[in-house]
Structure formats: structure tokens, C-alpha cells
Design a protein around this motif. Structure first.
Motif, PDB file in Angstrom:
ATOM      1  N   THR A  61      -3.512   3.700  14.930  1.00 25.77           N
ATOM      2  CA  THR A  61      -3.640   5.091  14.488  1.00 25.77           C
ATOM      3  C   THR A  61      -5.076   5.589  14.508  1.00 25.77           C
ATOM      4  O   THR A  61      -5.393   6.631  15.088  1.00 25.77           O
ATOM      5  N   ARG A  62      -5.984   4.858  13.857  1.00 30.31           N
ATOM      6  CA  ARG A  62      -7.378   5.303  13.789  1.00 30.31           C
ATOM      7  C   ARG A  62      -8.015   5.342  15.179  1.00 30.31           C
ATOM      8  O   ARG A  62      -8.787   6.241  15.491  1.00 30.31           O
ATOM      9  N   LEU A  63      -7.709   4.367  16.025  1.00 29.44           N
ATOM     10  CA  LEU A  63      -8.270   4.362  17.372  1.00 29.44           C
ATOM     11  C   LEU A  63      -7.793   5.574  18.173  1.00 29.44           C
ATOM     12  O   LEU A  63      -8.579   6.210  18.886  1.00 29.44           O
ATOM     13  N   ARG A  64      -6.526   5.906  18.022  1.00 29.66           N
ATOM     14  CA  ARG A  64      -5.996   7.064  18.747  1.00 29.66           C
ATOM     15  C   ARG A  64      -6.621   8.360  18.245  1.00 29.66           C
ATOM     16  O   ARG A  64      -6.877   9.277  19.038  1.00 29.66           O
ATOM     17  N   GLU A  65      -6.870   8.436  16.958  1.00 24.84           N
ATOM     18  CA  GLU A  65      -7.554   9.611  16.421  1.00 24.84           C
ATOM     19  C   GLU A  65      -8.945   9.747  17.043  1.00 24.84           C
ATOM     20  O   GLU A  65      -9.384  10.857  17.389  1.00 24.84           O
ATOM     21  N   ALA A  66      -9.639   8.622  17.189  1.00 23.13           N
ATOM     22  CA  ALA A  66     -10.970   8.644  17.784  1.00 23.13           C
ATOM     23  C   ALA A  66     -10.916   9.067  19.248  1.00 23.13           C
ATOM     24  O   ALA A  66     -11.773   9.822  19.725  1.00 23.13           O
ATOM     25  N   LEU A  67      -9.916   8.599  19.962  1.00 26.16           N
ATOM     26  CA  LEU A  67      -9.770   8.965  21.375  1.00 26.16           C
ATOM     27  C   LEU A  67      -9.492  10.456  21.517  1.00 26.16           C
ATOM     28  O   LEU A  67     -10.119  11.149  22.338  1.00 26.16           O
ATOM     29  N   LEU A  68      -8.585  10.982  20.714  1.00 24.60           N
ATOM     30  CA  LEU A  68      -8.253  12.404  20.776  1.00 24.60           C
ATOM     31  C   LEU A  68      -9.444  13.269  20.365  1.00 24.60           C
ATOM     32  O   LEU A  68      -9.600  14.398  20.852  1.00 24.60           O
ATOM     33  N   ALA A  69     -10.289  12.751  19.474  1.00 27.82           N
ATOM     34  CA  ALA A  69     -11.453  13.506  19.012  1.00 27.82           C
ATOM     35  C   ALA A  69     -12.629  13.409  19.977  1.00 27.82           C
ATOM     36  O   ALA A  69     -13.675  14.033  19.736  1.00 27.82           O
ATOM     37  N   GLY A  70     -12.486  12.644  21.051  1.00 25.91           N
ATOM     38  CA  GLY A  70     -13.557  12.525  22.023  1.00 25.91           C
ATOM     39  C   GLY A  70     -14.631  11.525  21.661  1.00 25.91           C
ATOM     40  O   GLY A  70     -15.705  11.505  22.277  1.00 25.91           O
ATOM     41  N   GLU A  71     -14.364  10.657  20.667  1.00 24.29           N
ATOM     42  CA  GLU A  71     -15.343   9.643  20.282  1.00 24.29           C
ATOM     43  C   GLU A  71     -15.433   8.524  21.310  1.00 24.29           C
ATOM     44  O   GLU A  71     -16.393   7.740  21.330  1.00 24.29           O
ATOM     45  N   CYS A  72     -14.413   8.411  22.156  1.00 20.99           N
ATOM     46  CA  CYS A  72     -14.402   7.424  23.223  1.00 20.99           C
ATOM     47  C   CYS A  72     -13.540   7.971  24.358  1.00 20.99           C
ATOM     48  O   CYS A  72     -12.870   9.005  24.209  1.00 20.99           O
ATOM     49  N   ASP A  73     -13.556   7.268  25.489  1.00 21.03           N
ATOM     50  CA  ASP A  73     -12.835   7.745  26.675  1.00 21.03           C
ATOM     51  C   ASP A  73     -11.530   7.002  26.925  1.00 21.03           C
ATOM     52  O   ASP A  73     -10.656   7.511  27.634  1.00 21.03           O
ATOM     53  N   LEU A  74     -11.401   5.824  26.395  1.00 18.71           N
ATOM     54  CA  LEU A  74     -10.181   5.039  26.557  1.00 18.71           C
ATOM     55  C   LEU A  74     -10.130   3.980  25.472  1.00 18.71           C
ATOM     56  O   LEU A  74     -11.130   3.721  24.789  1.00 18.71           O
ATOM     57  N   LEU A  75      -8.944   3.382  25.321  1.00 17.02           N
ATOM     58  CA  LEU A  75      -8.703   2.331  24.336  1.00 17.02           C
ATOM     59  C   LEU A  75      -8.024   1.151  25.006  1.00 17.02           C
ATOM     60  O   LEU A  75      -7.332   1.309  26.015  1.00 17.02           O
ATOM     61  N   VAL A  76      -8.195  -0.014  24.404  1.00 20.47           N
ATOM     62  CA  VAL A  76      -7.428  -1.196  24.800  1.00 20.47           C
ATOM     63  C   VAL A  76      -6.666  -1.669  23.575  1.00 20.47           C
ATOM     64  O   VAL A  76      -7.267  -1.947  22.535  1.00 20.47           O
ATOM     65  N   VAL A 202      -3.921  -0.054  28.326  1.00 23.28           N
ATOM     66  CA  VAL A 202      -5.138   0.739  28.449  1.00 23.28           C
ATOM     67  C   VAL A 202      -4.731   2.206  28.336  1.00 23.28           C
ATOM     68  O   VAL A 202      -4.001   2.721  29.179  1.00 23.28           O
ATOM     69  N   GLU A 203      -5.186   2.841  27.280  1.00 19.45           N
ATOM     70  CA  GLU A 203      -4.739   4.194  26.951  1.00 19.45           C
ATOM     71  C   GLU A 203      -5.888   5.183  27.080  1.00 19.45           C
ATOM     72  O   GLU A 203      -7.024   4.884  26.705  1.00 19.45           O
ATOM     73  N   THR A 204      -5.597   6.373  27.604  1.00 16.68           N
ATOM     74  CA  THR A 204      -6.582   7.432  27.689  1.00 16.68           C
ATOM     75  C   THR A 204      -5.913   8.770  27.416  1.00 16.68           C
ATOM     76  O   THR A 204      -4.695   8.833  27.186  1.00 16.68           O
ATOM     77  N   ARG A 205      -6.692   9.829  27.439  1.00 15.65           N
ATOM     78  CA  ARG A 205      -6.128  11.158  27.205  1.00 15.65           C
ATOM     79  C   ARG A 205      -5.416  11.661  28.455  1.00 15.65           C
ATOM     80  O   ARG A 205      -5.812  11.347  29.581  1.00 15.65           O
TER      81      ARG A 205
END
Length: 327
Positions: A61-76, A202-205
Motif C-alpha cells: 500500500t505505502r509503496l503504491r502511494e509513493a509511486l502514484l505521488a511521483g516519489e519513484c518511477d517503478l516498484l518491485v 515490476v509495477e509502474t504507472r
């Protein structure tokens, strides 16, 4: 200077290790540096059991919030930690080749799980593993377990626990199980693991630039994606009407998709299984022995076919009483 791609990751040793592996692979195909952006999730700071925290999704949840907020470009993510429902605005752009999907039992002396004596204490916080242990060896008892892999293994070394059950993939990504403990891999036919275990997502917007999406897509492994799609479809189909622990494993090899799913009662006293094998090769699907004809629905996409297969298995299990397995 080319801007670095920012990869959001949990701070644990395992999350950092698997994120770094993806970062290195992505940098190689993208021709750009990739930097890790540490993010702390609720699951990392709370000491409550996973069931109390809400199970799947607690780490994402927190990682996805960061991705949607533009704090990062992708997640693993570890795929087994992700809810099966799509996340609005996000897309799983790649599933790299899967690691070993099995569970491993670690002990000090190498006693097999089914031979552990009465009263033996086995560490695990997973309802599935608790149910499977009760089926494999009802003499042993479980103790709820949180913490990183090193802390779990230390409790075995120190004698606080007689054994611990861990994912083989996590051990492999941290360099393998230690030489001072003995590992017993558990076969997937009798001990199917969590849907997606051993695989990464590997998840991104959805609105990520085409260059990034294309670079991430080059990390995708189709056999892994087909297999985990079938597994997650089983879980998604069961979630609507069954809250019992479930183990699922699928494999797509030599054009054959094989799926095994087992629903367990929480105490391990009941289990309900289903197996399915079908030809899934070159955009065609059919039951083994029926020849390579086009799928009846005209569906030539192996990903879509894998999802339908998993969903069919879930409905079969529900029709046979899976929802009644859990009291």
C-alpha cells in the motif's frame, strides 16, 4: 547527464536485494542508471501478525502511494504479497523469470518435517503453512513468527524454535540457506505454495513514458507470467466466497499448462484439491489429446487463457464445497 530511473523498494534486506537485481537488469536494457528509493511500509514497522494486519497488500500500500505521488518511477514487489485486484492507475509491466517457488524447512539437525517429534515448535505466521503442517505432521505445533529472514533463522540456531518454514526464493536471493542449518525443500505437488511465490512483479504507472514501459517489458518472462496469472486467478475466484487457506502452483512448460490448487481448513483437518492440465502453445489451447485447435472462445492470448483456467478451477472448488472447508 541522463536522469536516473527511481525504483521504490522496502528497506528489508530481502526487498533491497531483489530490487537491486531488477535495478541492475533494467539499467542494462534501458541504458540509464537506476537508483533505489527506500520506502517504509506499515508491514515493516508493525510487529502484529500478518493476519491481524490484513494479509496481502500490507506491504504494497505505502509503496503504491509513493509511486502514484511521483516519489519513484517503478516498484518491485514479491508477487505473492500483491492483492489480485488491479490497482487504479498502476500496471504490472513485467514479471521476471521466477525463482524456486517451493517452501523450505530449516532445522539444526536435518530431521524431515514429517518426522519431527511431538511438541516440536515450528515457526511460521502463514495460515496456509499452519494448515499444511497440521496435515503433514499433526504432532508438531506452530508459533507465530515475524521479522526478517536472519532473525527467523537465529531463533532456530538459538533453540527457541526447532524449525522454521521459509520461501526458497527469499533464501536464494540472499545467497542461499546457511551452512549451519539443514534445508528440506517441500515438493509442490503435496505442498503447493502461495499464488505467485518465487515471482517478482515490476509495477509502474499507467501513464509512464513509453521508453520506460518498453524497457521494463524487456524484463518480462512469458512462462512465468502465464503460470502466475493462472495461480492468481484461482485466488481471485476463491476470494469471493472462501476464506480458507489456499496453496496454488502452476507451470507452463513445453506448451502444457499444469495447475494444482488445494484449499485447507485452518486446522488442516480437511483439504480439497483440483488439478488441471491443458495444451497452451503458440496461441492455441485445448485439452491434452484433443489436438492443437483454436480455443472455443477464439481466445489466442495465453495470458487470458491462463486466467480463465485459474478462474474455472476456483469455481470448481467452490462448487465442491471449498467455502465450507473453513468453519
Amino acid at each position: 547527464m541522463t536522469a536516473a530511473i527511481r525504483l521504490g523498494t522496502r528497506r528489508s534486506a530481502l526487498a533491497t536485494a531483489q530490487s537491486q537485481q531488477v535495478a541492475d537488469a533494467l539499467a542494462a536494457v534501458a541504458g540509464r542508471p537506476v537508483e533505489l528509493v527506500p520506502i517504509t511500509s506499515e508491514g515493516d514497522v508493525s510487529r502484529a501478525s500478518l493476519s491481524e494486519l490484513g494479509g496481502r497488500g500490507v506491504f504494497a500500500t505505502r509503496l503504491r502511494e509513493a509511486l502514484l505521488a511521483g516519489e519513484c518511477d517503478l516498484l518491485v514487489h514479491s508477487l505473492k504479497d500483491l492483492p489480485t485486484a488491479p490497482a487504479p492507475g498502476l500496471v504490472i509491466a513485467a514479471t521476471p523469470a521466477r525463482e524456486d517457488a517451493r517452501d523450505v524447512v530449516l532445522t539444526r539437525d536435518g530431521t524431515p518435517l514429517h518426522l519431527l517429534r511431538s511438541g516440536t515448535v515450528v515457526g511460521t505466521g502463514s495460515p496456509r503453512r499452519i494448515a499444511q503442517l497440521a496435515t503433514r505432521n499433526p504432532r508438531a505445533r506452530t508459533q507465530d513468527l515475524r521479522g526478517n529472514i536472519d532473525s527467523r533463522m537465529k531463533r532456530v540456531r538459538d533453540g527457541e524454535l526447532d524449525a522454521v518454514i521459509l520461501a526458497a526464493a527469499g533464501l536464494a536471493r540472499l545467497g542461499g540457506h546457511p551452512t549451519d542449518l539443514v534445508g528440506e525443500p517441500l515438493g509442490l505437488s503435496e505442498w503447493p505454495t502461495a499464488p505467485g511465490q518465487g515471482a517478482l512483479a515490476v509495477e509502474t504507472r499507467e501513464d509512464a513514458d513509453d521508453g520506460l514501459r518498453e524497457a521494463i517489458a524487456r524484463l518480462d518472462d512469458l512462462p512465468t507470467r502465464v503460470a502466475v496469472t493462472a495461480e492468481r486467478a484461482v485466488l481471485a475466484g476463491l476470494d469471493a466466497g472462501c476464506h480458507a487457506p489456499v496453496g496454488v502452483h502452476a507451470q507452463w512448460r513445453d506448451g502444457i499448462l499444469r495447475v494444482r490448487a488445494v484449499v485447507y481448513s485452518p486446522d488442516g483437518s480437511q483439504r480439497l484439491g483440483a488439478d488441471r492440465s491443458l495444451v497452451l502453445r503458440g496461441g492455441y489451447a485445448g485439452e491434452p489429446g484433443s489436438g492443437d485447435g483454436a480455443d472455443a472462445a477464439g481466445d489466442a492470448d495465453p495470458i487470458a487463457r491462463a486466467w480463465r483456467t485459474g478462474d474455472d478451477i476456483a469455481h470448481e472448488l467452490l462448487d465442491r464445497g471449498a467455502a465450507e472447508v473453513a468453519p
